[in-house]
Scaffold this active site. Sequence first.
Site, short mmCIF file in Angstrom:
data_model
loop_
_atom_site.label_atom_id
_atom_site.label_comp_id
_atom_site.label_asym_id
_atom_site.label_seq_id
_atom_site.Cartn_x
_atom_site.Cartn_y
_atom_site.Cartn_z
N ASN A 60 0.86 -1.19 0.00
CA ASN A 60 0.00 0.00 0.00
C ASN A 60 0.90 1.23 0.00
OD1 ASN A 60 -1.81 2.05 0.54
ND2 ASN A 60 -2.32 1.35 2.61
N LYS A 102 0.07 4.24 -0.24
CA LYS A 102 -0.62 5.40 0.35
C LYS A 102 -0.46 6.62 -0.58
CE LYS A 102 -0.14 3.22 4.79
NZ LYS A 102 0.02 3.31 6.23
N HIS A 136 -9.52 1.05 4.98
CA HIS A 136 -8.25 1.27 5.67
C HIS A 136 -8.46 2.22 6.85
CE1 HIS A 136 -4.16 2.47 6.54
NE2 HIS A 136 -3.78 1.38 5.91
N GLU A 181 -6.81 4.60 7.93
CA GLU A 181 -6.57 6.02 7.64
C GLU A 181 -7.79 6.65 6.99
OE1 GLU A 181 -2.85 5.48 5.57
OE2 GLU A 181 -1.92 4.88 7.47
N GLU A 193 -5.32 -5.23 10.62
CA GLU A 193 -4.34 -4.16 10.83
C GLU A 193 -4.59 -3.46 12.16
OE1 GLU A 193 -2.36 -2.92 6.93
OE2 GLU A 193 -3.99 -1.54 7.31
N GLY A 196 2.72 2.04 10.99
CA GLY A 196 3.69 3.13 10.82
C GLY A 196 4.59 3.41 12.00
N SER A 255 3.44 -2.18 10.18
CA SER A 255 4.89 -2.18 10.45
C SER A 255 5.59 -3.47 10.03
CB SER A 255 5.16 -1.88 11.93
OG SER A 255 4.76 -0.56 12.24
N GLY A 313 2.88 -1.28 4.27
CA GLY A 313 2.80 0.15 3.99
C GLY A 313 4.18 0.70 3.67
P1 PGA Z 1 2.88 0.31 7.65
O1 PGA Z 1 1.40 0.51 7.06
O2 PGA Z 1 3.44 -0.95 7.06
O3 PGA Z 1 3.63 1.54 7.21
O4 PGA Z 1 2.75 0.22 9.13
C1 PGA Z 1 0.53 -0.58 6.91
C2 PGA Z 1 -0.80 -0.11 6.38
O5 PGA Z 1 -1.25 0.98 6.77
O6 PGA Z 1 -1.42 -0.80 5.55
#
Ligand code: PGA
Length: 248
Positions: free
Chosen positions: A8, A10, A92, A94, A163, A169, A209, A230
């Site tokens: 992803n 983003k 997601h 976010e 998730e 993140g 992460s 991500g």
């Molecule tokens: P991250 O994001 O690997 O940067 O923690 C994962 C995601 O939001 O799908």
Amino acid sequence: MKRLIAGNWKMNLGPAEASLLVQRLDKAIKIPKVEVVLCPPFVDLYPIRHEIDRKKFKLGAQNLHPADSGAFTGEVSGPMLKGLVDYVIVGHSERRAMGETDKLVSEKVAAAVRNGLTPILCVGEDLQDRHANLTNKVVTDQLEAALQHLTADEVGEIVVAYEPVWAIGVGTPATPDQIQPVITKIRKTIEELYGEAATADLRVLYGASVKPDFVGTIMSLDGVDGLLVGGSSLNYAEFAEIVDRASA
Ligand code: PGA
């Protein structure tokens, strides 16, 4: 059923940068034993579609509108994505944080399926939920709501990504002890709601992460069929390493 590694991106990389990343990924990744799905921003999808080696990579979008067309300025619909991507990330955290409700998520899941796209449905608790011992409740409520418009056959073909919001993140994933019970709960919930057949081909991913070093441990957990990556999906060497380790 092939394991699935999705990246992803983003809101990162325009078409020129995206093209460069795809070229580097192409060099770094030999024909993978897992399914690899790149989820760049909308504007990159069309140019990248013509650049990727389809034996190696599939494409996914990061969002879609629940309606097929209409006066929705700035939105992108399922029929527009059809033929361009195979997958679409829905719900997601976010986007949920921007006000996307369970109801809207369920309509987007239905729109994806209606248009022949496989939703990668994201579910997960935030830190407050976890501290209040509400992880299972939050995740099962999100699942139940999101899948409400689908038949058992349709549910069996989607992808669910667990998730934990608090681990996204931050650089360190949730621990196996934290991940395993939720993955089991997700499968059990779907089995209870839609029957055993619905879970036979269902793929459940872990995301938050993910770094190369954790791949072996997470992928060895019971019922984990892949990863949603991500930050590390923007680094070709790290993402290639993740794909490589997941193929082992
Ligand atoms: P991250 O994001 O690997 O940067 O923690 C994962 C995601 O939001 O799908």
